[in-house]
Design an enzyme around this catalytic site. Structure first.
Site, PDB file in Angstrom:
ATOM      1  CD  GLU A  58      19.744 -63.070  13.602  1.00  0.00           C
ATOM      2  OE1 GLU A  58      19.457 -61.459  13.463  1.00  0.00           O
ATOM      3  OE2 GLU A  58      18.883 -63.561  12.997  1.00  0.00           O
TER       4      GLU A  58
ATOM      5  CG  ASN B 210      18.527 -68.984  17.026  1.00  0.00           C
ATOM      6  OD1 ASN B 210      18.917 -70.058  16.989  1.00  0.00           O
ATOM      7  ND2 ASN B 210      17.525 -68.267  16.587  1.00  0.00           N
TER       8      ASN B 210
ATOM      9  CG  HIS C 121      18.166 -68.689   7.820  1.00  0.00           C
ATOM     10  ND1 HIS C 121      16.867 -69.082   7.377  1.00  0.00           N
ATOM     11  CD2 HIS C 121      18.157 -68.233   8.853  1.00  0.00           C
ATOM     12  CE1 HIS C 121      16.082 -68.514   8.603  1.00  0.00           C
ATOM     13  NE2 HIS C 121      16.752 -68.435   9.289  1.00  0.00           N
TER      14      HIS C 121
ATOM     15  CD  GLU D  58      15.824 -68.293  13.057  1.00  0.00           C
ATOM     16  OE1 GLU D  58      15.909 -67.900  12.025  1.00  0.00           O
ATOM     17  OE2 GLU D  58      15.886 -68.051  14.134  1.00  0.00           O
TER      18      GLU D  58
ATOM     19  CG  ASP E 240      15.355 -71.074   5.115  1.00  0.00           C
ATOM     20  OD1 ASP E 240      16.607 -70.729   5.068  1.00  0.00           O
ATOM     21  OD2 ASP E 240      14.496 -70.351   5.566  1.00  0.00           O
TER      22      ASP E 240
HETATM   23  O1  G2I Z   1      15.219 -63.255   8.401  1.00  0.00           O
HETATM   24  C1  G2I Z   1      15.068 -64.641   8.611  1.00  0.00           C
HETATM   25  C2  G2I Z   1      15.135 -65.185  10.205  1.00  0.00           C
HETATM   26  C3  G2I Z   1      16.346 -64.833  10.808  1.00  0.00           C
HETATM   27  N1  G2I Z   1      16.694 -65.281  12.090  1.00  0.00           N
HETATM   28  C4  G2I Z   1      15.699 -64.566  12.787  1.00  0.00           C
HETATM   29  C5  G2I Z   1      14.133 -64.741  12.575  1.00  0.00           C
HETATM   30  O2  G2I Z   1      13.569 -64.108  13.483  1.00  0.00           O
HETATM   31  C6  G2I Z   1      13.973 -64.330  11.004  1.00  0.00           C
HETATM   32  O3  G2I Z   1      12.765 -64.453  10.709  1.00  0.00           O
HETATM   33  C7  G2I Z   1      12.214 -63.536   9.807  1.00  0.00           C
HETATM   34  C8  G2I Z   1      10.763 -63.914   9.657  1.00  0.00           C
HETATM   35  O4  G2I Z   1      10.676 -65.172   9.084  1.00  0.00           O
HETATM   36  C9  G2I Z   1      10.260 -62.893   8.709  1.00  0.00           C
HETATM   37  O5  G2I Z   1       8.833 -62.742   8.671  1.00  0.00           O
HETATM   38  O6  G2I Z   1      12.359 -62.183  10.521  1.00  0.00           O
HETATM   39  C10 G2I Z   1      12.075 -61.238   9.676  1.00  0.00           C
HETATM   40  C11 G2I Z   1      12.355 -59.843  10.012  1.00  0.00           C
HETATM   41  O7  G2I Z   1      13.648 -59.865  10.367  1.00  0.00           O
HETATM   42  C12 G2I Z   1      10.397 -61.463   9.234  1.00  0.00           C
HETATM   43  O8  G2I Z   1       9.998 -60.517   8.131  1.00  0.00           O
HETATM   44  C13 G2I Z   1       9.121 -59.640   8.740  1.00  0.00           C
HETATM   45  C14 G2I Z   1       8.893 -58.564   7.509  1.00  0.00           C
HETATM   46  O9  G2I Z   1      10.301 -57.902   7.659  1.00  0.00           O
HETATM   47  C15 G2I Z   1       7.923 -57.446   8.052  1.00  0.00           C
HETATM   48  O10 G2I Z   1       7.859 -56.688   6.951  1.00  0.00           O
HETATM   49  C16 G2I Z   1       6.497 -58.237   8.109  1.00  0.00           C
HETATM   50  O11 G2I Z   1       5.483 -57.262   8.764  1.00  0.00           O
HETATM   51  O12 G2I Z   1       8.032 -60.176   8.625  1.00  0.00           O
HETATM   52  C17 G2I Z   1       6.909 -59.309   9.297  1.00  0.00           C
HETATM   53  C18 G2I Z   1       5.579 -59.996   9.339  1.00  0.00           C
HETATM   54  O13 G2I Z   1       5.275 -60.561   8.187  1.00  0.00           O
END
Ligand code: G2I
Length: 448
Positions: A158, A199, A235, A263, A265
């Site tokens: 990003e 990415n 996304h 990614e 969805d």
């Molecule tokens: O935001 C969606 C994706 C966008 N592109 C990069 C990816 O790395 C990103 O993935 C998401 C995860 O799927 C989420 O699971 O990234 C988020 C953070 O920016 C992740 O969220 C985090 C929560 O913000 C936290 O509070 C939590 O502790 O997930 C953590 C683990 O569950």
């Protein structure tokens, strides 16, 4: 027909099991798993995963349907080095080990990002020289640890704003845009076999942001900086697959790099209904078909395969149902959209079903709390009854959101006055407390 899952689900107290479908035809996986359909088309089919969930039904699907895993969070800097110099590789190791045991690739995600960094890093005050050293060491450490075991790294995640300018981040502000070439060069040195990617999101169609990415990749290649691929996160929003997706994939391929949908969805306004699920199927099919059409589109990864395991619902209130499997791990029409675009033809898409799933969210020495969730997809209910038989003397003491009676081992629960309706795309949950001793096997539940 999909069979009852009791045997599988006994493995985990928290697993959802005892699913029975009320209306035929049942939603069941195509005869050929997505990973095999993908192989036949030269595509790797992946999913983001959470390491702790890789057991029971979730683990079975992750292992059987996908040929690539991406740690959803486990390899981010904040996960692996929460305290400077103190590392936690447990979840990342678990995912890599699982992938190897299942003949799967791993996409490493991600080495350099502005988000999910440890606070010691983001709160520190660093000279550019120090920042560069931190970057170099982080990449050497993490990519070096998994050397030879990662098919592709999202080295830089990003880097762009929507208008195609560089995002203002710790890295850009401290090191200028050269941090990207530096990170790629570091990653190549640490793991020469891994394909190195940049990415980003909102770069699926031809637009200002994807053109900035295109120009960056072109310039990196001209300078001899190691860059092997671009990741289009994808996304997406229901009905909004960019019309220029294939054209955009093709222009990157023509630059001489691979492309991955990293990614995917496709979120919708909740509640889901059969019209939206049909549109979602068409959207998943269109994205997959665009990848199939371009030889250098090598990997299509969904960002979590089940609606119960998606980042979408908490991030976009009112939106969800974004993945190919529902919250009970039944494949949705979207699943068949992917399968059909990969040449799968064997199983007609489900036309609708309701199911009930039993789970035990908590258990203590003599008692436990149970939940049953009734979900409908492409069908609906105006009243419901769920029955099961306890195999080990469990005794219900109290129920809520349902009227439950127990005669001997036989339990019967019917809807309360206010929750008999389960809409298409919706669900209703009731709960109960019960006693147990000795063992507490999970019963098979019947809806109807
Ligand atoms: O935001 C969606 C994706 C966008 N592109 C990069 C990816 O790395 C990103 O993935 C998401 C995860 O799927 C989420 O699971 O990234 C988020 C953070 O920016 C992740 O969220 C985090 C929560 O913000 C936290 O509070 C939590 O502790 O997930 C953590 C683990 O569950």
């Amino acid at each position: 027909m999909r069979s009852l899952r009791t045997g599988l689900s006994l493995a985990s107290l928290l697993a959802t099991l005892g699913t029975l479908l009320l209306t035929a035809p049942a939603a069941h996986a195509a005869d050929t798993p997505l990973r095999d359909l993908g192989t036949a088309k030269g595509k790797v089919i992946g999913t983001a995963v959470t390491g702790s969930k890789l057991t029971g039904t979730y683990g079975d699907i992750a292992g059987a349907q996908f040929s690539s895993l991406t740690p959803g969070n486990a390899m981010k800097w904040g996960s692996v080095e929460p305290t400077q110099g103190s590392f936690n590789w447990a979840e990342a190791d678990q995912i890599v080990n699982f992938a190897e045991a299942h003949g799967q690739q791993v996409r490493g995600h991600t080495l350099v990002w502005h988000s999910q960094n440890p606070s010691w890093l983001t709160n520190g005050s660093w000279t550019p020289a120090q920042l560069g050293t931190l970057l170099d060491n982080h990449i050497a450490t993490e990519a070096g640890r998994y050397k030879g075991r990662i098919a592709a790294w999202d080295v830089v995640n990003e880097p762009f704003n929507e208008d195609g300018t560089y995002r203002s981040t710790l890295w850009y502000n401290g090191l200028g845009s050269g941090y990207i070439a530096r990170a790629l060069t570091d990653a190549r040195a640490a793991d020469p076999a891994a394909k190195l990617y940049i990415n980003d999101y909102n770069v699926e169609g031809v637009n200002a942001k994807s053109t900035a990415l295109y120009n960056l990749v072109k310039s990196l290649k001209e300078q001899g900086v190691p860059i092997d691929g671009v990741g289009l996160q994808a996304h997406l929003i229901l009905g909004q697959v960019p019309s220029t997706l294939q054209q955009n994939i093709q222009r990157f391929a023509d630059l001489g790099v691979d492309v991955a949908i990293t990614e995917l969805d496709i979120r919708m306004a909740l509640p889901a209904d059969s019209t939206k699920l049909a549109q979602q199927k068409a959207d998943y099919k269109a994205v997959t078909a665009a990848c199939v059409a371009v030889t250098r589109c090598v990997n299509l990864t969904v960002w979590g395969f089940a609606d119960s395991d998606s980042w979408v619902d908490s991030t976009f209130p009112g939106y969800g149902a974004a993945t190919p499997y529902d919250a009970n791990y039944a494949p949705k029409p979207a699943y068949y959209g992917i399968a059909e675009a990969l040449g799968g033809t064997t199983t007609p898409p489900p036309t609708g079903a309701c199911s009930a799933a039993y789970s035990v969210p908590s258990q203590w020495n003599t008692g436990f709390t149970g939940n049953v969730t009734i979900s409908c997809s492409g069908a609906s209910l105006s009243s419901w009854k769920v029955t099961w038989t306890y195999g080990a003397g469990q005794q219900i003491t109290q129920a809520w959101n349902a009227t439950c009676t127990q005669t001997g081992a036989a339990v019967s629960c019917t809807n309360a006055s206010y929750n008999g309706t389960v809409p298409d795309g919706g669900s209703v949950t009731f709960g109960f407390n019960a006693n147990w001793s000795g063992s507490n096997p999970v019963p098979t539940v019947t809806l109807g």
